[in-house]
Design a protein around this motif. Sequence first.
Motif, mmCIF file in Angstrom:
data_model
loop_
_atom_site.group_PDB
_atom_site.id
_atom_site.type_symbol
_atom_site.label_atom_id
_atom_site.label_comp_id
_atom_site.label_asym_id
_atom_site.label_seq_id
_atom_site.Cartn_x
_atom_site.Cartn_y
_atom_site.Cartn_z
ATOM 1 N N THR A 514 0.829 -1.200 0.000
ATOM 2 C CA THR A 514 0.000 0.000 0.000
ATOM 3 C C THR A 514 0.866 1.253 0.000
ATOM 4 O OG1 THR A 514 -1.762 -1.172 1.173
ATOM 5 C CG2 THR A 514 -1.794 1.233 1.244
ATOM 6 N N ALA A 515 1.902 1.253 0.846
ATOM 7 C CA ALA A 515 2.815 2.401 0.868
ATOM 8 C C ALA A 515 3.515 2.567 -0.470
ATOM 9 C CB ALA A 515 3.840 2.221 1.991
ATOM 10 N N ASP A 516 3.805 1.467 -1.115
ATOM 11 C CA ASP A 516 4.447 1.535 -2.425
ATOM 12 C C ASP A 516 3.516 2.168 -3.456
ATOM 13 O OD1 ASP A 516 6.822 0.697 -4.101
ATOM 14 O OD2 ASP A 516 5.203 -0.336 -5.166
ATOM 15 N N GLU A 517 2.205 1.912 -3.348
ATOM 16 C CA GLU A 517 1.248 2.535 -4.260
ATOM 17 C C GLU A 517 1.225 4.048 -4.065
ATOM 18 O OE1 GLU A 517 -0.819 1.367 -6.757
ATOM 19 O OE2 GLU A 517 0.418 -0.430 -6.586
ATOM 20 N N TYR A 518 1.328 4.503 -2.794
ATOM 21 C CA TYR A 518 1.368 5.943 -2.550
ATOM 22 C C TYR A 518 2.638 6.559 -3.127
ATOM 23 C CZ TYR A 518 -2.751 5.980 0.437
ATOM 24 O OH TYR A 518 -4.022 5.903 0.904
ATOM 25 N N ARG A 519 3.728 5.820 -3.094
ATOM 26 C CA ARG A 519 4.957 6.343 -3.699
ATOM 27 C C ARG A 519 4.837 6.452 -5.220
ATOM 28 N NH1 ARG A 519 7.258 3.581 0.782
ATOM 29 N NH2 ARG A 519 7.306 1.571 -0.305
ATOM 30 N N ARG A 520 3.960 5.658 -5.803
ATOM 31 C CA ARG A 520 3.692 5.813 -7.243
ATOM 32 C C ARG A 520 3.079 7.188 -7.518
ATOM 33 N NH1 ARG A 520 2.772 1.181 -10.455
ATOM 34 N NH2 ARG A 520 0.855 2.120 -11.232
ATOM 35 N N CYS A 554 -3.770 12.274 3.786
ATOM 36 C CA CYS A 554 -2.812 12.156 4.891
ATOM 37 C C CYS A 554 -1.629 11.287 4.492
ATOM 38 C CB CYS A 554 -3.517 11.575 6.115
ATOM 39 S SG CYS A 554 -4.766 12.672 6.840
ATOM 40 N N ASN A 555 -1.883 10.148 3.873
ATOM 41 C CA ASN A 555 -0.790 9.254 3.480
ATOM 42 C C ASN A 555 0.084 9.874 2.398
ATOM 43 O OD1 ASN A 555 -0.887 6.529 4.903
ATOM 44 N ND2 ASN A 555 -3.032 6.791 4.337
ATOM 45 N N MET A 556 -0.523 10.628 1.470
ATOM 46 C CA MET A 556 0.290 11.311 0.456
ATOM 47 C C MET A 556 1.201 12.339 1.113
ATOM 48 S SD MET A 556 -2.338 11.885 -2.751
ATOM 49 C CE MET A 556 -1.183 13.042 -3.476
ATOM 50 N N ALA A 557 0.663 13.074 2.108
ATOM 51 C CA ALA A 557 1.487 14.069 2.798
ATOM 52 C C ALA A 557 2.627 13.396 3.556
ATOM 53 C CB ALA A 557 0.613 14.877 3.751
ATOM 54 N N VAL A 558 2.332 12.262 4.239
ATOM 55 C CA VAL A 558 3.372 11.535 4.964
ATOM 56 C C VAL A 558 4.434 11.019 3.999
ATOM 57 C CG1 VAL A 558 3.815 9.470 6.339
ATOM 58 C CG2 VAL A 558 1.880 10.938 6.887
ATOM 59 N N THR A 559 4.014 10.502 2.844
ATOM 60 C CA THR A 559 4.952 9.972 1.851
ATOM 61 C C THR A 559 5.875 11.073 1.331
ATOM 62 O OG1 THR A 559 3.311 8.323 1.197
ATOM 63 C CG2 THR A 559 5.133 8.710 -0.317
ATOM 64 N N LEU A 560 5.307 12.257 1.035
ATOM 65 C CA LEU A 560 6.129 13.365 0.556
ATOM 66 C C LEU A 560 7.080 13.845 1.646
ATOM 67 C CD1 LEU A 560 3.401 15.341 -1.414
ATOM 68 C CD2 LEU A 560 5.415 14.253 -2.403
#
Length: 765
Positions: A514-520, A554-560
Amino acid sequence: MNSNLTTEHTSFSTELGGVSGEAETRLDIKRTLRQNIWLIFGVGLALAIPSMIVIGLTTEPEFVAKAQLQFAAATPGVMSEKQDNSRNYQGYVATQLAFINGPILQQVLEDPLVREIPGIYDSPDPKEFLSGKLGTQSKRGSELLTLSMRMLEREHAIYILDLIIDEYMAVVAKESSDSDTNRFGIISSEVTNLEGQLNNRNESIKVAHEGLGAFQPDGKGGVVLQDPVTNNLAQAVKDVSNHKSTLRQAEMEIAVYEEAVAGFKENPQDPIYKLGIYSAVNNDIEVASIEQDLVALESTLNTLRYERQPGHVKLEIMEDELASKKKLYEEKKLKVRAEKLEERGAQLNEVLSAASIRLNEAEAHRDEIEKSRDDMESKRENAAKHALDLRRLNDERDDIRERIKSYNRTLDKIDLEQRAPARVKRVSDASASSKPDKGKLLQLLVLALGGSFGVGLALAFLRELTNTHARSASDLAGVTALPILASIPDTNAERFPEDLHVPLLCADFPHSPTADEYRRVLARMVYPPDDTIEVNSCMITSPTRGDGKTSVACNMAVTLASANRSVILIDICPRDPAVELNFGLEPSEGLAEAIREDATVENLARSTEFANLRVLGPGLQADFLKGKLASREMMDILEHLEHEYDHVIIDTPPALLMSDAKLLAPVVDAVVVVVGSGVSTLGMIRRCLRELDQENANLIGVIMNRVRPVRGGYMQNNLDLFYHYSDTVATEAVLREFPAMKMQDDDEMAPAFVLLPDEEESEDR
C-alpha cells in the motif's frame, strides 16, 4: 495557482487524457466468476439439491422393450451407391414411422388390456402419451429399424410393443400389390400437356416483350419510358417564351426609336437622350475635336477682351472666328446626330429580325416535339396493352409451372412407392431387460444440476451488470481517459493489525504494498511528464462520502514528507474536519482565523510527529470559512504557502456534495480524484470529473482506493508474491544473524532460543 503556470497545466492535462463523455458498461467475466463463485455455487446447490430430490422421488425408472423390423429393398440398387435412390428409401421409412405413430397407435389403443394399463387410462390424451413412450431408431445405410417402448412395468412394455408390431404387419399384409402404372401414365401425359402450354406461354411472352418497344413495364400493369422527349418539350416551350420576350423587347426599342426619329425631324437641334444617341454624339471624335478648339478659342477671346478695348480689330476678328466655330460645331453635331440615329435604327431592325427568326425556329421545334410526343403517346397506349398481356401471361406461366411441380411431386411419390420395399420382416420379438433403465432419470438429474448452476451463473452476471459502482481500475476505462495514479488495496487484504491507523499507514508500514502505491503517486507529482512542471499545490477530492480521500491525503502528505520534502496539509472541511484528529491533534484555530487576519498562517500551522509535515485545520469558525474559499484572502494564503513549502496538499469535501472543491480547483496546480471501490457509481464519477473539467481544473489522474483483491486476480497475486518475497528475505536475514537456529536439515528451522543483547545484560545483572 500562479498565472504563469497556465500553459503548463494545459499541457499536463492534454497529455494525460481527458474526461470521457459517456460511461461504458464493461463486463469483466473473470472478475464476475472470481467474486461471485460462492454465489454461483450457493444458488446452484440451493436449487440443484431440492430439484434433484424431487426428480428422484417423482421419476420412476422405466423398463425398455425393444424389437427390430427389416425393410427389405425390392429393387436392386436402392441402397447402392451407383443409383441415388437412398433418398427414396429413407423417405419411405419416414412415411412408415409416421404411419405407425398415427393409425397403428390408434388401433393399439382399442385393445381393452392396453386401455387398463396405468398411465394410459388416466391420461387426457392416451395417443399422445403412448406416442411419447414409443421410440424409433434407424441407422442410415441399414435396413433395420429398432422400435422401443418405455413403461413402468416390464410386461406392459413388451405387450404393447408386440401389439404395435402385430397391427403394423397386419396392415402391411392387407395392402394391395397392384402397381400404379396407369396412374403414373395419366399424370405423365398431363405433365407433357402442361409443358406444351408452358412453351406456348413463353412464345407469347416473347411477342409481348417485342410489342413493348422502348417502353418498360412498371410492375403495376402500366409502362414507363426512359427517354428525353418530355424534358425536350419543356425546354422547347421555355425557349419559345424566351424568344417572345426578346422580340417584345426589340419591338419596344423600335417604338422608342421611331419616337426619337419623329422628334428629330420636328426639332433637329434638340439633343436625343434616348437609345444612347446623346452619349454617342458627344463621344464622336470630330465633335470632340471641334469642342476642344471652341473651348480654346473662347479662352483666348476672354484673355483678349481683358487686354483690348471693345471695337479693336483683332478682337472683332476673333469674335467672328468664334461665331463661325460655333456654327460649325452645331452643324457637325446635327450631322453626327442624324448618322447615329440612323445607325441605331439599323441595329434595332437587325435585332428585331433576328428575334423574329429565332422565335419562328423555336415555335417550329416545339411543334415538332409536340407531334413526336403525340406519336409517343399512341405508342404508349399500344405498349400498355402489351404490358397487360405480359402480366397475364406471366401469371399463367407461373400457374402452369406450379402445376407441373405438383404433378412431378406426385410422380416422385408414385416412383417412391414403386421403389419401396416389397416386404417388411420382423427380425426379433419384443424383449426387455430384467432391470429398469435409469438413463432418463440420469438425464433429468444432469439437466437439473446444469440448470441450477446456470441460474447461479445468470444471477452472477446479472449482479455484475446491474452493479454500477466502480470496483477496479478497469471500471474507470469507460468513464475517463485520465491515468490511474494508484490502486490502493483494501487494508484487509494486507497483513496489517486490527487496530491499524489507516491515515498514517505509510508511516507505520512504509514497506507495505500500500505504501508503495502511494509512492507511485509521489513519483507522478515529483517527476511529471515532459514539458510540465513539478506539482506544488495539489487538491484531493472525491465524488461522494466514504471514498477515503482524507486517508489518501494524509498518506500522500506523509509519503512526501518522508522523501525529505516540506509539506503542509490543509483541511478545508469545516463540516467534518478529520485531518488534525488523524495526526493526534485536537481541533484548534486554523484557516478560518487566517482568512480573518486574526493570526498568521505560520503561527496557525501545527507541527506533527513528522519533521517536514505541518497541518492546517479549518479552524474553529467553520461558518465563516464556508463562504470565503474563493476570496482574495484565500488566494493570497495559498500563494504564500506555495512559496514556503515544496508541496501544499488540500483535503476538500466531496465534489458532488459541496461546492468547495470546484471553487479551489481552478487555482491549484493539480487535482486528484479519489474513488472508493464499491462506493461511488460510474455515473457519479463521470459527473464529478465533468464538473471539475468545466471549472478548468488540471485533472492529473484518479486514485482507486480500497480495492478488494479477488482470488487469482492480478492484485492478489502481486500481494502474495510481495509477502512471499518479504518472508523469504526476513528468514534468510535471521538465519545469517542467528546460525544456532539452523538444524542439520536445511529445510527446517530448529526451535532454538537466542538471547538478544538486552536480555544478556539483564541476566548478567
